[in-house]
Design a protein around this motif. Sequence first.
Motif, PDB file in Angstrom:
ATOM      1  N   LYS A  23      39.227  42.062  38.428  1.00 22.19           N
ATOM      2  CA  LYS A  23      38.041  41.268  38.111  1.00 22.19           C
ATOM      3  C   LYS A  23      38.427  39.824  37.810  1.00 22.19           C
ATOM      4  O   LYS A  23      37.756  38.889  38.271  1.00 22.19           O
ATOM      5  CB  LYS A  23      37.303  41.884  36.920  1.00 22.19           C
ATOM      6  CG  LYS A  23      35.984  41.192  36.593  1.00 22.19           C
ATOM      7  CD  LYS A  23      35.193  41.986  35.563  1.00 22.19           C
ATOM      8  CE  LYS A  23      33.827  41.345  35.328  1.00 22.19           C
ATOM      9  NZ  LYS A  23      32.984  42.162  34.421  1.00 22.19           N
ATOM     10  N   SER A  24      39.488  39.636  37.057  1.00 21.61           N
ATOM     11  CA  SER A  24      39.951  38.288  36.737  1.00 21.61           C
ATOM     12  C   SER A  24      40.303  37.510  38.000  1.00 21.61           C
ATOM     13  O   SER A  24      39.906  36.347  38.168  1.00 21.61           O
ATOM     14  CB  SER A  24      41.171  38.350  35.815  1.00 21.61           C
ATOM     15  OG  SER A  24      41.832  37.098  35.747  1.00 21.61           O
ATOM     16  N   LEU A  25      41.065  38.136  38.894  1.00 24.88           N
ATOM     17  CA  LEU A  25      41.479  37.451  40.120  1.00 24.88           C
ATOM     18  C   LEU A  25      40.274  37.063  40.973  1.00 24.88           C
ATOM     19  O   LEU A  25      40.213  35.959  41.528  1.00 24.88           O
ATOM     20  CB  LEU A  25      42.430  38.351  40.914  1.00 24.88           C
ATOM     21  CG  LEU A  25      43.788  38.610  40.252  1.00 24.88           C
ATOM     22  CD1 LEU A  25      44.547  39.701  40.983  1.00 24.88           C
ATOM     23  CD2 LEU A  25      44.622  37.328  40.203  1.00 24.88           C
ATOM     24  N   VAL A  30      40.255  34.278  43.973  1.00 22.12           N
ATOM     25  CA  VAL A  30      41.427  34.753  44.705  1.00 22.12           C
ATOM     26  C   VAL A  30      40.973  35.854  45.663  1.00 22.12           C
ATOM     27  O   VAL A  30      40.258  36.769  45.272  1.00 22.12           O
ATOM     28  CB  VAL A  30      42.494  35.313  43.746  1.00 22.12           C
ATOM     29  CG1 VAL A  30      43.676  35.868  44.529  1.00 22.12           C
ATOM     30  CG2 VAL A  30      42.952  34.236  42.778  1.00 22.12           C
ATOM     31  N   ARG A  31      41.388  35.757  46.919  1.00 24.93           N
ATOM     32  CA  ARG A  31      41.058  36.805  47.889  1.00 24.93           C
ATOM     33  C   ARG A  31      42.183  37.835  47.897  1.00 24.93           C
ATOM     34  O   ARG A  31      43.340  37.484  48.137  1.00 24.93           O
ATOM     35  CB  ARG A  31      40.867  36.215  49.284  1.00 24.93           C
ATOM     36  CG  ARG A  31      40.506  37.274  50.342  1.00 24.93           C
ATOM     37  CD  ARG A  31      40.137  36.636  51.656  1.00 24.93           C
ATOM     38  NE  ARG A  31      41.272  35.986  52.297  1.00 24.93           N
ATOM     39  CZ  ARG A  31      42.126  36.609  53.118  1.00 24.93           C
ATOM     40  NH1 ARG A  31      41.987  37.917  53.366  1.00 24.93           N
ATOM     41  NH2 ARG A  31      43.114  35.942  53.671  1.00 24.93           N
ATOM     42  N   ILE A  32      41.841  39.076  47.625  1.00 21.53           N
ATOM     43  CA  ILE A  32      42.832  40.150  47.666  1.00 21.53           C
ATOM     44  C   ILE A  32      42.884  40.665  49.101  1.00 21.53           C
ATOM     45  O   ILE A  32      41.999  41.391  49.552  1.00 21.53           O
ATOM     46  CB  ILE A  32      42.477  41.267  46.664  1.00 21.53           C
ATOM     47  CG1 ILE A  32      42.448  40.695  45.242  1.00 21.53           C
ATOM     48  CG2 ILE A  32      43.490  42.412  46.761  1.00 21.53           C
ATOM     49  CD1 ILE A  32      41.967  41.664  44.186  1.00 21.53           C
ATOM     50  N   ILE A 242      51.720  40.400  36.059  1.00 24.15           N
ATOM     51  CA  ILE A 242      50.634  40.537  35.087  1.00 24.15           C
ATOM     52  C   ILE A 242      50.945  41.768  34.245  1.00 24.15           C
ATOM     53  O   ILE A 242      51.012  42.878  34.759  1.00 24.15           O
ATOM     54  CB  ILE A 242      49.278  40.684  35.798  1.00 24.15           C
ATOM     55  CG1 ILE A 242      48.993  39.447  36.648  1.00 24.15           C
ATOM     56  CG2 ILE A 242      48.156  40.938  34.788  1.00 24.15           C
ATOM     57  CD1 ILE A 242      47.817  39.616  37.606  1.00 24.15           C
ATOM     58  N   ARG A 243      51.154  41.572  32.944  1.00 22.39           N
ATOM     59  CA  ARG A 243      51.555  42.680  32.080  1.00 22.39           C
ATOM     60  C   ARG A 243      50.593  42.775  30.896  1.00 22.39           C
ATOM     61  O   ARG A 243      50.786  42.129  29.874  1.00 22.39           O
ATOM     62  CB  ARG A 243      52.982  42.484  31.582  1.00 22.39           C
ATOM     63  CG  ARG A 243      53.642  43.759  31.036  1.00 22.39           C
ATOM     64  CD  ARG A 243      54.960  43.466  30.366  1.00 22.39           C
ATOM     65  NE  ARG A 243      55.969  42.935  31.239  1.00 22.39           N
ATOM     66  CZ  ARG A 243      56.895  43.673  31.889  1.00 22.39           C
ATOM     67  NH1 ARG A 243      56.898  44.974  31.737  1.00 22.39           N
ATOM     68  NH2 ARG A 243      57.792  43.094  32.650  1.00 22.39           N
ATOM     69  N   PRO A 244      49.535  43.589  31.022  1.00 23.09           N
ATOM     70  CA  PRO A 244      48.581  43.729  29.916  1.00 23.09           C
ATOM     71  C   PRO A 244      49.246  44.274  28.653  1.00 23.09           C
ATOM     72  O   PRO A 244      50.215  45.038  28.728  1.00 23.09           O
ATOM     73  CB  PRO A 244      47.560  44.739  30.468  1.00 23.09           C
ATOM     74  CG  PRO A 244      47.704  44.659  31.956  1.00 23.09           C
ATOM     75  CD  PRO A 244      49.157  44.374  32.200  1.00 23.09           C
ATOM     76  N   ASN A 269      44.136  36.522  33.591  1.00 23.80           N
ATOM     77  CA  ASN A 269      43.691  35.140  33.395  1.00 23.80           C
ATOM     78  C   ASN A 269      44.867  34.244  33.022  1.00 23.80           C
ATOM     79  O   ASN A 269      45.063  33.160  33.577  1.00 23.80           O
ATOM     80  CB  ASN A 269      42.635  35.063  32.286  1.00 23.80           C
ATOM     81  CG  ASN A 269      41.259  35.505  32.753  1.00 23.80           C
ATOM     82  OD1 ASN A 269      40.989  35.552  33.955  1.00 23.80           O
ATOM     83  ND2 ASN A 269      40.393  35.837  31.815  1.00 23.80           N
ATOM     84  N   GLU A 270      45.654  34.710  32.056  1.00 26.03           N
ATOM     85  CA  GLU A 270      46.767  33.910  31.548  1.00 26.03           C
ATOM     86  C   GLU A 270      47.857  33.720  32.594  1.00 26.03           C
ATOM     87  O   GLU A 270      48.322  32.596  32.826  1.00 26.03           O
ATOM     88  CB  GLU A 270      47.344  34.580  30.304  1.00 26.03           C
ATOM     89  CG  GLU A 270      48.507  33.833  29.685  1.00 26.03           C
ATOM     90  CD  GLU A 270      49.029  34.511  28.431  1.00 26.03           C
ATOM     91  OE1 GLU A 270      50.120  34.112  27.970  1.00 26.03           O
ATOM     92  OE2 GLU A 270      48.369  35.441  27.926  1.00 26.03           O
ATOM     93  N   GLU A 271      48.256  34.795  33.247  1.00 25.54           N
ATOM     94  CA  GLU A 271      49.373  34.716  34.184  1.00 25.54           C
ATOM     95  C   GLU A 271      49.000  33.958  35.452  1.00 25.54           C
ATOM     96  O   GLU A 271      49.822  33.205  35.995  1.00 25.54           O
ATOM     97  CB  GLU A 271      49.870  36.122  34.547  1.00 25.54           C
ATOM     98  CG  GLU A 271      50.533  36.848  33.404  1.00 25.54           C
ATOM     99  CD  GLU A 271      51.736  36.090  32.848  1.00 25.54           C
ATOM    100  OE1 GLU A 271      52.432  35.403  33.633  1.00 25.54           O
ATOM    101  OE2 GLU A 271      51.974  36.180  31.632  1.00 25.54           O
ATOM    102  N   TYR A 272      47.771  34.120  35.929  1.00 24.77           N
ATOM    103  CA  TYR A 272      47.402  33.399  37.148  1.00 24.77           C
ATOM    104  C   TYR A 272      47.292  31.901  36.884  1.00 24.77           C
ATOM    105  O   TYR A 272      47.661  31.078  37.728  1.00 24.77           O
ATOM    106  CB  TYR A 272      46.092  33.933  37.733  1.00 24.77           C
ATOM    107  CG  TYR A 272      45.838  33.395  39.125  1.00 24.77           C
ATOM    108  CD1 TYR A 272      46.592  33.846  40.205  1.00 24.77           C
ATOM    109  CD2 TYR A 272      44.882  32.407  39.350  1.00 24.77           C
ATOM    110  CE1 TYR A 272      46.395  33.338  41.474  1.00 24.77           C
ATOM    111  CE2 TYR A 272      44.680  31.895  40.617  1.00 24.77           C
ATOM    112  CZ  TYR A 272      45.431  32.365  41.682  1.00 24.77           C
ATOM    113  OH  TYR A 272      45.243  31.855  42.939  1.00 24.77           O
ATOM    114  N   GLU A 273      46.810  31.539  35.711  1.00 20.87           N
ATOM    115  CA  GLU A 273      46.739  30.120  35.353  1.00 20.87           C
ATOM    116  C   GLU A 273      48.144  29.507  35.318  1.00 20.87           C
ATOM    117  O   GLU A 273      48.366  28.391  35.820  1.00 20.87           O
ATOM    118  CB  GLU A 273      46.056  29.956  33.997  1.00 20.87           C
ATOM    119  CG  GLU A 273      45.883  28.505  33.564  1.00 20.87           C
ATOM    120  CD  GLU A 273      45.161  28.377  32.232  1.00 20.87           C
ATOM    121  OE1 GLU A 273      45.274  27.313  31.608  1.00 20.87           O
ATOM    122  OE2 GLU A 273      44.479  29.343  31.828  1.00 20.87           O
TER     123      GLU A 273
END
Length: 291
Positions: A23-25, A30-32, A242-244, A269-273
């Motif tokens: 959902k964040s991506l 971002v296109r998966i 991405i490690r929740p 959100n954090e890692e993609y930024e």
Amino acid sequence: MKAISLALGGGGAKGLAHIGAIKSLLQQKVRIHSVAGTSIGSVIASMYAKGYSPDEMADLFRQVDQNHLFSVPFSDGPGFLGYRGVREFLDKVLGDITFDQLHIPCCVVSVDLVSDSVIEITEGSVRDAVLASIAIPGIFPPQYVGEMVLVDGAVMDPVPVRSARKLGNGLPVAAVVLSGKYRLSQLSPVPMRNGKLNAILADQFARTSLSKTFKVLTDAIETSSRQVSELRLQLDQPDIIIRPAIEEIGILDVVDVDAVMKKGLDAANEEYELYIKKQSPIRLWFEKLFR
């Protein structure tokens, strides 16, 4: 819109964090392009590849009675638990769909105990592939396909980065890792973490001499998964990790769907930024200049 290939790792009940990460991506445009999954990651990967949105997946999981996902005892083969509830859920959400009918490229990862090799499943029944990928040895029965004995892909490939990279044809790979950094497991005599383990299972095992055995088995599986995950991540080098923050959740815990999803969303959100900042032209120019 940037495109990525997504690798979704194993981790049992922690896997609902995958939905939040997806959902964040999507919210960040971002296109998966493609998705590979191991164990619970294969469930979420195949559902997304079939066309379910994160909100639709969340609604489906909210409807699940987590206390009745697994049958006790030994109903489907050599394992502590049977698949009855899981099979009913997969029948509902995947049906008889095959890989060539999915909306985006998808790979489900399992391990063959006969050849000691990772098996990348990209054809045939998606539901059957997922059943093989979630077959945690000792807990769920293996799936027999021809001469192969298929078990949980996390045995050898907890986060299928290589599979996602093959599907992506050069696209960046984002890996959603459900295990924490490797650390020693703390064993306790009953099969529950913070009192959240599936209530029916906890009651069943508390009445038998299997209680300590089951707890040791699940802790050993998680400990091994953490170590193998770290080794594979070092080898496979995903572009984004991405490690929740979900280390406190056990693989068979009963969980709050929305709370676990939010952990995945926040981490993504954090890692993609951070990833986008690292890719800025100015930063890349300076790194190249002073390398």
